[in-house]
Design a protein around this motif. Structure first.
Motif, short mmCIF file in Angstrom:
data_model
loop_
_atom_site.label_atom_id
_atom_site.label_comp_id
_atom_site.label_asym_id
_atom_site.label_seq_id
_atom_site.Cartn_x
_atom_site.Cartn_y
_atom_site.Cartn_z
N ARG A 288 -5.11 -6.35 -4.97
CA ARG A 288 -4.34 -5.60 -5.96
C ARG A 288 -4.29 -4.12 -5.60
O ARG A 288 -3.28 -3.45 -5.84
CB ARG A 288 -4.94 -5.80 -7.35
CG ARG A 288 -4.08 -5.18 -8.46
CD ARG A 288 -4.65 -5.48 -9.82
NE ARG A 288 -4.58 -6.89 -10.14
CZ ARG A 288 -5.59 -7.62 -10.59
NH1 ARG A 288 -6.77 -7.07 -10.79
NH2 ARG A 288 -5.42 -8.90 -10.87
N ALA A 289 -5.35 -3.59 -5.03
CA ALA A 289 -5.34 -2.18 -4.61
C ALA A 289 -4.25 -1.94 -3.56
O ALA A 289 -3.54 -0.93 -3.60
CB ALA A 289 -6.70 -1.79 -4.07
N ARG A 290 -4.10 -2.88 -2.63
CA ARG A 290 -3.03 -2.77 -1.63
C ARG A 290 -1.66 -2.92 -2.28
O ARG A 290 -0.71 -2.21 -1.91
CB ARG A 290 -3.22 -3.81 -0.54
CG ARG A 290 -4.49 -3.63 0.28
CD ARG A 290 -4.60 -4.68 1.37
NE ARG A 290 -3.52 -4.57 2.34
CZ ARG A 290 -3.34 -5.40 3.35
NH1 ARG A 290 -4.18 -6.43 3.52
NH2 ARG A 290 -2.34 -5.23 4.19
N GLU A 291 -1.54 -3.83 -3.23
CA GLU A 291 -0.27 -4.03 -3.92
C GLU A 291 0.14 -2.77 -4.67
O GLU A 291 1.31 -2.36 -4.66
CB GLU A 291 -0.37 -5.22 -4.87
CG GLU A 291 -0.48 -6.56 -4.17
CD GLU A 291 -0.73 -7.71 -5.13
OE1 GLU A 291 -0.51 -8.88 -4.73
OE2 GLU A 291 -1.15 -7.45 -6.28
N LYS A 292 -0.84 -2.14 -5.33
CA LYS A 292 -0.54 -0.92 -6.08
C LYS A 292 -0.14 0.21 -5.14
O LYS A 292 0.74 1.02 -5.45
CB LYS A 292 -1.74 -0.50 -6.92
CG LYS A 292 -2.11 -1.47 -8.03
CD LYS A 292 -1.00 -1.62 -9.05
CE LYS A 292 -1.43 -2.53 -10.20
NZ LYS A 292 -0.33 -2.74 -11.17
N ALA A 293 -0.80 0.27 -3.98
CA ALA A 293 -0.44 1.30 -3.00
C ALA A 293 0.98 1.07 -2.50
O ALA A 293 1.75 2.04 -2.31
CB ALA A 293 -1.42 1.28 -1.83
N ALA A 294 1.36 -0.19 -2.29
CA ALA A 294 2.72 -0.50 -1.86
C ALA A 294 3.73 -0.12 -2.95
O ALA A 294 4.82 0.37 -2.65
CB ALA A 294 2.84 -1.98 -1.52
N THR A 295 3.37 -0.34 -4.20
CA THR A 295 4.25 0.04 -5.30
C THR A 295 4.47 1.55 -5.32
O THR A 295 5.59 2.03 -5.50
CB THR A 295 3.67 -0.42 -6.64
OG1 THR A 295 3.57 -1.85 -6.64
CG2 THR A 295 4.53 0.03 -7.81
N ARG A 296 3.39 2.29 -5.13
CA ARG A 296 3.52 3.76 -5.11
C ARG A 296 4.37 4.22 -3.93
O ARG A 296 5.15 5.18 -4.04
CB ARG A 296 2.15 4.41 -5.08
CG ARG A 296 1.38 4.28 -6.42
CD ARG A 296 0.14 5.13 -6.43
NE ARG A 296 -0.88 4.64 -5.53
CZ ARG A 296 -1.81 3.73 -5.85
NH1 ARG A 296 -1.83 3.21 -7.07
NH2 ARG A 296 -2.70 3.35 -4.97
N VAL B 223 9.71 6.09 -1.80
CA VAL B 223 10.96 5.79 -1.09
C VAL B 223 12.15 5.96 -2.04
O VAL B 223 13.18 6.55 -1.68
CB VAL B 223 10.93 4.37 -0.51
CG1 VAL B 223 12.30 3.94 -0.03
CG2 VAL B 223 9.93 4.28 0.63
N ALA B 224 12.02 5.45 -3.28
CA ALA B 224 13.10 5.60 -4.25
C ALA B 224 13.36 7.07 -4.58
O ALA B 224 14.51 7.49 -4.76
CB ALA B 224 12.77 4.82 -5.52
N ALA B 225 12.28 7.85 -4.63
CA ALA B 225 12.44 9.29 -4.90
C ALA B 225 13.20 9.97 -3.76
O ALA B 225 14.06 10.83 -3.99
CB ALA B 225 11.07 9.94 -5.07
N GLU B 226 12.91 9.55 -2.53
CA GLU B 226 13.63 10.10 -1.38
C GLU B 226 15.10 9.65 -1.40
O GLU B 226 16.01 10.41 -1.05
CB GLU B 226 12.97 9.68 -0.08
CG GLU B 226 13.63 10.21 1.18
CD GLU B 226 13.58 11.73 1.27
OE1 GLU B 226 14.40 12.31 2.01
OE2 GLU B 226 12.70 12.34 0.62
N ARG B 227 15.33 8.41 -1.83
CA ARG B 227 16.70 7.90 -1.93
C ARG B 227 17.53 8.75 -2.90
O ARG B 227 18.71 9.01 -2.67
CB ARG B 227 16.68 6.44 -2.37
CG ARG B 227 18.03 5.75 -2.33
CD ARG B 227 17.93 4.30 -2.83
NE ARG B 227 17.12 3.49 -1.96
CZ ARG B 227 16.00 2.86 -2.35
NH1 ARG B 227 15.58 2.96 -3.61
NH2 ARG B 227 15.32 2.13 -1.50
#
Length: 233
Positions: A23-31, A36-40
């Motif tokens: 879950r820690a890796r999943e949360k890091a991927a979400t962040r 990426v969306a912010a850069e978009r």
């Protein structure tokens, strides 16, 4: 699949520890996706020429495809002239989108554009039960200009309208379109995943050639198309 194609069985505490680490890796991927969306949102854009597409009721300017909205997502559906069944990946992918009214609250619209002649495209849409609005770019260079030329691949493009001026803000193709899909998101949660040979899976896990489990266009038509509800195309 072998008889031993099962995850190891552990006690609840061990399972919780392993889950928490994942879950820690999943949360890091979400962040990271948030970043990426912010850069978009900060990407520059390019002004588009005036295009005229073909809709169900005749020629439509690209600016009017927005139907008053400011934002537009376009899926370019692959098309091969003379084929009864078009690309199964595009057919299956766009079959997911049956309720798009929520985009109204975001001043946005999502449509399909294809290189097929409009009459053939609309007939195919009905045959496979597609619920999206379709347009044809057969008489326009629009498809070629946004990365989906005749006999070319699929693509997703996003546009922003300011009055009658239309700007291209984002593009992707290939696996970049997966972020729009809920099918792979659900399948990737399963213990056996997509079951395709390219995936990193434990020894003995069921795996088959890439695309072999995907629905064909005929499968999509049988599930959702005119024959499925007893109507005629």
């Amino acid at each position: 699949m072998t008889a031993n194609a099962l995850p190891p069985v552990v006690d609840a505490a061990t399972w919780e520890r392993r889950l928490e680490a994942l879950r820690a890796r999943e949360k890091a991927a979400t962040r990271e996706l948030d970043a990426v969306a912010a850069e978009r949102r900060r990407l520059p854009m390019v002004e588009m020429p005036e295009y005229v597409l073909e809709g169900e009721h005749g020629p439509v300017r690209l600016a009017d495809v927005f139907e008053g909205k400011r934002q537009l997502i376009v899926y370019s559906h692959m098309w091969t002239d003379g084929k009864e069944w078009q690309c199964p990946g595009c057919t299956g992918f766009t079959s997911q989108f049956t309720r798009l009214g929520f985009l109204d609250d975001y001043d946005a619209r999502f449509v399909v554009v294809t290189q097929g002649p409009i009459d053939e495209a609309l007939a195919y849409k009905r045959r496979v039960g597609n619920q999206m609005t379709w347009y044809s770019t057969a008489k326009s260079p629009f498809g070629t200009d946004v990365g989906a030329p005749p006999d070319g691949g699929f693509a997703v493009n996003v546009f922003l309208r300011d009055g009658d001026c239309v700007y291209r803000t984002w593009h992707t193709d290939g696996r970049g379109t997966e972020q729009l899909s809920h099918t792979f998101g659900l399948i990737d949660l399963l213990p056996y995943g997509r079951q395709e040979q390219w995936q990193d899976s434990p020894e003995g896990w069921p795996q088959s050639p890439t695309y072999s489990r995907w629905a064909t266009s005929q499968d999509t038509a049988r599930l959702y198309g005119a024959e499925a509800d007893g109507t005629t195309a």
